[in-house]
Design an enzyme around this catalytic site. Sequence first.
Site, PDB file in Angstrom:
ATOM      1  N   LYS A   1       0.917  -1.158   0.033  1.00 37.16           N
ATOM      2  CA  LYS A   1       0.006   0.084   0.052  1.00 37.16           C
ATOM      3  C   LYS A   1       0.902   1.330   0.036  1.00 37.16           C
ATOM      4  O   LYS A   1       1.911   1.288   0.885  1.00 37.16           O
ATOM      5  CB  LYS A   1      -0.768   0.101   1.497  1.00 37.16           C
ATOM      6  CG  LYS A   1      -1.722   1.248   1.500  1.00 37.16           C
ATOM      7  CD  LYS A   1      -2.560   1.388   2.705  1.00 37.16           C
ATOM      8  CE  LYS A   1      -3.237   2.436   3.225  1.00 37.16           C
ATOM      9  NZ  LYS A   1      -3.837   2.237   4.427  1.00 37.16           N
ATOM     10  N   ASP A   9      -2.686  10.261   4.178  1.00 40.48           N
ATOM     11  CA  ASP A   9      -3.934   9.946   4.259  1.00 40.48           C
ATOM     12  C   ASP A   9      -4.599  10.857   5.101  1.00 40.48           C
ATOM     13  O   ASP A   9      -4.277  10.707   6.424  1.00 40.48           O
ATOM     14  CB  ASP A   9      -4.036   8.261   4.737  1.00 40.48           C
ATOM     15  CG  ASP A   9      -5.523   8.107   4.815  1.00 40.48           C
ATOM     16  OD1 ASP A   9      -6.379   8.627   4.143  1.00 40.48           O
ATOM     17  OD2 ASP A   9      -5.719   6.883   5.466  1.00 40.48           O
ATOM     18  N   LYS A  42     -10.096  12.294   8.862  1.00 42.54           N
ATOM     19  CA  LYS A  42     -10.000  11.689  10.069  1.00 42.54           C
ATOM     20  C   LYS A  42      -9.578  12.765  11.177  1.00 42.54           C
ATOM     21  O   LYS A  42      -9.601  14.020  10.905  1.00 42.54           O
ATOM     22  CB  LYS A  42      -8.202  11.112  10.042  1.00 42.54           C
ATOM     23  CG  LYS A  42      -7.970   9.826   9.175  1.00 42.54           C
ATOM     24  CD  LYS A  42      -6.510   9.673   9.091  1.00 42.54           C
ATOM     25  CE  LYS A  42      -6.503   8.400   8.199  1.00 42.54           C
ATOM     26  NZ  LYS A  42      -7.003   7.114   8.748  1.00 42.54           N
ATOM     27  N   ASP A  87     -12.193   6.808   4.146  1.00 38.10           N
ATOM     28  CA  ASP A  87     -10.691   6.520   4.956  1.00 38.10           C
ATOM     29  C   ASP A  87     -10.696   4.771   5.024  1.00 38.10           C
ATOM     30  O   ASP A  87      -9.390   4.527   5.551  1.00 38.10           O
ATOM     31  CB  ASP A  87     -10.925   6.927   6.443  1.00 38.10           C
ATOM     32  CG  ASP A  87      -9.877   6.896   7.135  1.00 38.10           C
ATOM     33  OD1 ASP A  87      -8.607   7.177   6.460  1.00 38.10           O
ATOM     34  OD2 ASP A  87      -9.800   7.036   8.390  1.00 38.10           O
ATOM     35  N   GLU A 116      -9.349   3.430   2.234  1.00 37.40           N
ATOM     36  CA  GLU A 116      -8.882   3.727   0.923  1.00 37.40           C
ATOM     37  C   GLU A 116      -7.727   2.602   0.545  1.00 37.40           C
ATOM     38  O   GLU A 116      -7.500   2.382  -0.760  1.00 37.40           O
ATOM     39  CB  GLU A 116      -8.405   5.110   0.727  1.00 37.40           C
ATOM     40  CG  GLU A 116      -6.957   5.399   1.233  1.00 37.40           C
ATOM     41  CD  GLU A 116      -6.719   5.323   2.722  1.00 37.40           C
ATOM     42  OE1 GLU A 116      -5.397   4.607   3.024  1.00 37.40           O
ATOM     43  OE2 GLU A 116      -7.632   5.388   3.475  1.00 37.40           O
ATOM     44  N   ARG A 143      -7.335  -0.386   0.930  1.00 38.36           N
ATOM     45  CA  ARG A 143      -7.804  -1.718   0.307  1.00 38.36           C
ATOM     46  C   ARG A 143      -8.409  -1.504  -1.080  1.00 38.36           C
ATOM     47  O   ARG A 143      -8.282  -2.222  -1.985  1.00 38.36           O
ATOM     48  CB  ARG A 143      -9.078  -2.211   1.057  1.00 38.36           C
ATOM     49  CG  ARG A 143     -10.304  -1.252   1.037  1.00 38.36           C
ATOM     50  CD  ARG A 143     -11.173  -1.808   2.486  1.00 38.36           C
ATOM     51  NE  ARG A 143     -10.763  -1.445   3.779  1.00 38.36           N
ATOM     52  CZ  ARG A 143     -11.105  -1.776   4.695  1.00 38.36           C
ATOM     53  NH1 ARG A 143     -12.423  -2.429   4.797  1.00 38.36           N
ATOM     54  NH2 ARG A 143     -10.627  -1.238   5.926  1.00 38.36           N
TER      55      ARG A 143
END
Length: 498
Positions: A262, A267, A274, A344, A346, A348
């Site tokens: 990944k 993020d 978040k 969030d 994301e 996967r």
Amino acid sequence: MTAPKLAITDSDLSTTAVDAVVVGTIQGPDGPALAGAAEAVNAAFDGGLLDVLTTLGATGKAEEVVAVPTFGKLAAPLVIAVGLGKPTGDDVSEEQVRRASGAAARALTGKKRATSTLSALHLGAAVEGTLLGAYQFTAYKSSAGEAPVVRVDLVAPATGTVKAHRATVKASTAIAEAVAATRDLINTPPNDLYPASFAERATALAQGIDGLEVEVLDEKALRKQGFGGILGVGLGSSRPPRLVRVTYRGPKAGKKVALVGKGITFDTGGISIKPAAGMDEMTSDMSGAAAVVATVVLAAKLKYPLEVTAWAPLAENMPSGTAYRPGDVLTMYGGKTVEVLNTDAEGRLVLSDAIARACEDGPDYLIETSTLTGAQVVSLGKRTAGVMGSDEFRDRVAALGRAVGENAWAMPLPDELRGDIDSRVADLANVAGHRFGGMLVAGIFLREFVADGVPWAHVDIAGPSFHNGAPHGYTTKGGTGVPVRTLAAVLADIAANG
């Protein structure tokens, strides 16, 4: 990083002119005891080194550091005793040596030269521990402070040939360098490390190494080839996504292994943003991509008889007027559709694209690693990775991870959780409608994109990839480089045993 230079030595410790000599201590039932090749040092103290250490409070507990002036008894002015902890049976483990060597390396900061006797206990572990314990990331500091120890001479184990010892040092140094390269990428701030610059750095790491090929897909190529997950996550950023593929074809390559990591270079959570607290640590959300790129470069340096391909799907997950939304449906690589219920979740999405593409090449094994779920930290803490996937291969990966000191624990993928990611409008939803078993649900989602019959493992490193506390053992603050050593051990095991 500026790493210490390492060399094998057979010099007399009592007469070698170095700044310090490192010895090990063991936490025994009746008090501390000396470990390894400390006889010459002890003899210089007329057999009383342990008494001096005990007087100074030494117990032999793990990573304890006690410094003793030699007052001319040795050519070195200082003895540094490092605790190994309680022995396992009649001996200390490789991991105990690795951690003690890391603690010693930090204690040697600012010195020019030292000799370590810990290497007599386990040479490879001492090499890794010394190099990783000495690791510093100072690229953004106006004053770097004291530099790591410049050189460490390693006392060789009593058994084995000089040629074998040198080979061990070379291989273990390569492994430590791969971990350090991963740490460097993780520790680079996100204003400088974004999808395009990550791709450039991955290309630079592979440059000039025999057997390596690099391919980078930009946003246009991703759109043309249908990588809807990577594109969807990257929509909100002004810095478009990339997919990096680094391939190594070894001499007489046997098995084919795909590594997927990944690569969310930062993020925010996107529209499902978040909380502010701790968001700065999301600079580490590309740890998996860094690890797989560094590992394939390592495979080439060590000339594994394998074909190894690293896939790094790279995107920055940002909120903006162009960002993907909860409720959107993405068409993933290969045609499956996913309803986005939480932006969030994301990781996967980008991983699924890369996994599906990697399976097209027909790998014999697939290993994916990612800072995927906060649920991993809730379940297993900050130092233990969760390993999911095909039962047999999952257990193999977890066992090898524990063997090299990167704690890993096998976790199930219960079939009853599969229905929780059914979508009202698409083939899948990217999250379940509850918080239970979040790490396992994410693994079940990824399983949907693994081709039938491919043994695979998913290593969730949300906790172990980044350390925000004080240094311990050979783990420094910031990016840890987990699970590079696990991946290297798995590749070596596949090369040896298929």
